[in-house]
Design a protein around this motif. Structure first.
Motif, PDB file in Angstrom:
ATOM      1  N   LYS A 126      -5.406   5.796   8.974  1.00 13.56           N
ATOM      2  CA  LYS A 126      -4.741   4.966   7.971  1.00 13.56           C
ATOM      3  C   LYS A 126      -3.217   5.105   8.025  1.00 13.56           C
ATOM      4  CE  LYS A 126      -4.876   8.005   3.946  1.00 13.56           C
ATOM      5  NZ  LYS A 126      -5.357   8.205   2.602  1.00 13.56           N
ATOM      6  N   PRO A 186      -4.213  -5.363   7.997  1.00 15.27           N
ATOM      7  CA  PRO A 186      -5.389  -4.580   7.567  1.00 15.27           C
ATOM      8  C   PRO A 186      -6.668  -5.394   7.536  1.00 15.27           C
ATOM      9  CG  PRO A 186      -3.769  -4.800   5.782  1.00 15.27           C
ATOM     10  CD  PRO A 186      -3.119  -5.274   7.036  1.00 15.27           C
ATOM     11  N   GLU A 206       0.849  -1.196   0.000  1.00 12.36           N
ATOM     12  CA  GLU A 206       0.000   0.000   0.000  1.00 12.36           C
ATOM     13  C   GLU A 206       0.883   1.243   0.000  1.00 12.36           C
ATOM     14  OE1 GLU A 206      -2.863  -0.005   3.177  1.00 12.36           O
ATOM     15  OE2 GLU A 206      -3.460   2.033   2.656  1.00 12.36           O
TER      16      GLU A 206
END
Lengths: 129, 411
Positions: free
Chosen positions: A117, A124, A105
């Motif tokens: 985040k 996750p 990510e």
């Protein structure tokens, strides 16, 4: 005379169109297998030894106590602050139980340094459930 | 220099540029004296962007310095940590495995290819040739993709580790690297021909001559020295890592050009891209099997090994794309070094600028300054300030005086 060569390049590029990916309109280019993105941290594997805290060059890893765990000896866990992280993955090199692995990510821009985040607490998929 | 500026009346037109100026990418101070279009005198002053990296490093352990060294320069982001790890290995007496040496060579040559392509693009941009600039940076993108594939990052590569490399090169990735090198070899000659034979471009590049005598006197490094006919290349002279083996096996030589102007430096850099492609192919071919780290185990073991070393000092020398990088490390026990001192090649190269710029025209300034591939932010290591927090400069004689006083006392 070599000047026509550059003209040739220019014309060729004109026909080819842009090489770049028009990102927000099109999907991003896939990242390779071992890309150093936001790290994946497995909270259940973690033994709270603090080796990653000791080796982190930017102080992005913090040792915390998790009050939800019943056994007080196993309460020590870590949190990763992506606002400080420099993506060197030295924490992965330090971890004796391989609780940290490569994550892909990379869309991590935010106005808030402590956005949810930008703080890694667990894998996750586990965090969502 | 400040006396010269304060002097007031002068027969020449005077133009100060910097420290903050739209034409400069990094803070640096230039002061020109012009007669018409011709530059008569140049003064330069650094010290605009002191980042305190050494002080930052001294609070950290040996491994934590690697990412700091990586961030000294954005483009030589493999050379600095490599020189640092070499210095630590030299001090601690760690023998690096052969496979790690070859991986380091591959990483270093990949960096050289990307840096020289980037420079050629910037040089083209400085003379207003944006077609070549865009085309070259497009080629550079393929090199960055290979960085991403091999080591996981495009700009900060994190290749180096004390006693080896952080990651191994996998067998399945090698065909992709070779394919990229093949494509690059096919695409580059078009631009190289334009740079070396196009009359318009060549005329713009014939400026800013640095004579061999000046290059030796000012101890220029890297392509700046090699463009003036000085055979100075750490890779083939001193032969660190696997470079010694490659030199003996395949007979590599430093690429030099005698002219000393911007054209010569361009020639050296463009030819070095081809040499680097060749070295990478040979190194990938010869890549030995075996371990890629001298110290097996996780980070606590590496730090524990280095903690035992006391009273040792080491030097790491390496040829970065801009010239020789030297890192000095002194180990006195403890988790971090007692002293870490990096020297970036731009420190030497920046002081060849006055010698090159005198006699040039104003329009030649951008390309002549760009020709040394300057990296002003990498060079600033220390600033002297007095008790009123004002900056001051020490001359060579004053430095010698201070040094003698420290050795002999006040006598």
């Amino acid at each position: 005379m070599a000047f026509p060569k550059l003209v040739k390049i220019g014309l060729r590029q004109l026909i080819q169109g842009p090489v770049t990916n028009l990102f927000p309109k099109t999907p991003p280019v896939p990242v390779p297998r071992e890309f150093r993105g936001k790290p994946r941290y497995d909270r259940e594997k973690c033994i709270g030894c603090g080796a990653c805290v000791k080796v982190c060059p930017s102080g992005a890893v913090e040792l915390i106590e998790d009050p939800t765990i019943e056994n007080p000896k196993k309460r020590k866990k870590v949190e990763f602050y992506m606002g400080l992280c420099i993506f060197c993955y030295f924490c992965m090199e330090a971890c004796p139980v391989d609780a940290i692995s490569y994550g892909d990510e990379w869309l991590l821009s935010s106005y808030d340094k402590f956005d949810s985040k930008l703080i890694v607490r667990d894998l996750p998929e586990r965090e969502q459930s | 220099m400040s006396e010269v500026i304060r002097k007031g009346y002068s027969e020449f037109v005077r133009i100060p540029i910097g420290p903050i100026h739209p034409a400069l990418h990094e803070p640096y101070y230039f002061f020109f004296e012009l007669e018409g279009e011709e530059i008569k005198n140049v003064w330069i002053e650094s010290g605009g962007v002191h980042r305190g990296m050494e002080a930052l490093a001294l609070n950290r352990n040996y491994l934590q310095i690697i990412p700091i060294a990586e961030r000294i320069c954005g483009i030589c982001s493999n050379s600095h940590p490599l020189a640092y790890t070499m210095a630590v290995e030299d001090a601690a007496g760690i023998e690096v495995p052969e496979r790690a040496q070859y991986i380091r060579v591959i990483a270093q040559e990949l960096e050289r290819i990307h840096s020289h392509i980037l420079w050629a693009g910037l040089g083209a941009h400085a003379i207003g040739l944006d077609t070549a600039f865009c085309y070259l940076w497009c080629l550079r993108e393929d090199v960055l993709d290979i960085w991403e594939l091999l080591f996981g990052g495009r700009v900060t590569h994190a290749v180096n580790w004390i006693g080896g490399t952080k990651k191994d090169i996998k067998e399945e990735d090698i065909p992709k690297i070779l394919k990229m090198l093949k494509n690059l070899r096919k695409a580059l000659p078009e631009v190289v021909d334009a740079f070396l034979y196009d009359p318009t471009i060549v005329r713009r590049l014939r400026a800013g001559t640095l004579t061999k005598k000046d290059a030796l006197r000012l101890s220029a490094l890297g392509p700046t020295a090699r463009g003036s006919g000085v055979k100075k290349d750490v890779r083939w002279g001193y032969g660190p890592l696997a470079y010694g083996d490659l030199r003996d096996d395949y007979g590599y030589k430093p690429i030099i050009h005698q002219d000393g102007d911007v054209y010569a430096k361009t020639y050296v850099r463009l030819m070095e891209i081809e040499q680097s492609i060749d070295i990478m192919e040979k190194a990938l071919d010869d890549l030995p099997s075996g371990p890629y780290r001298a110290i097996e185990g996780k980070t606590p073991k590496v730090i524990a090994t280095l903690k035992k070393v006391k009273g040792a000092e080491g030097i790491g020398r390496h040829e970065a794309p801009r010239g020789e990088v030297i890192h000095y490390v002194r180990m006195e026990g403890g988790e971090g070094p007692y002293r870490w001192r990096p020297r970036a090649p731009s420190l030497n190269n920046n002081f060849t600028l006055p010698a090159m710029l005198v006699g040039c025209q104003v329009a030649d300034i951008p390309i002549v300054v760009a020709s040394i591939d300057p990296c002003f932010s990498c060079t600033d290591r220390m600033t002297f300030i007095d008790e009123n927090h004002r900056k001051f400069v020490l001359s060579y004689d004053e430095l010698i005086k201070i040094s003698r006083e420290k050795t002999w006392g006040d006598a």
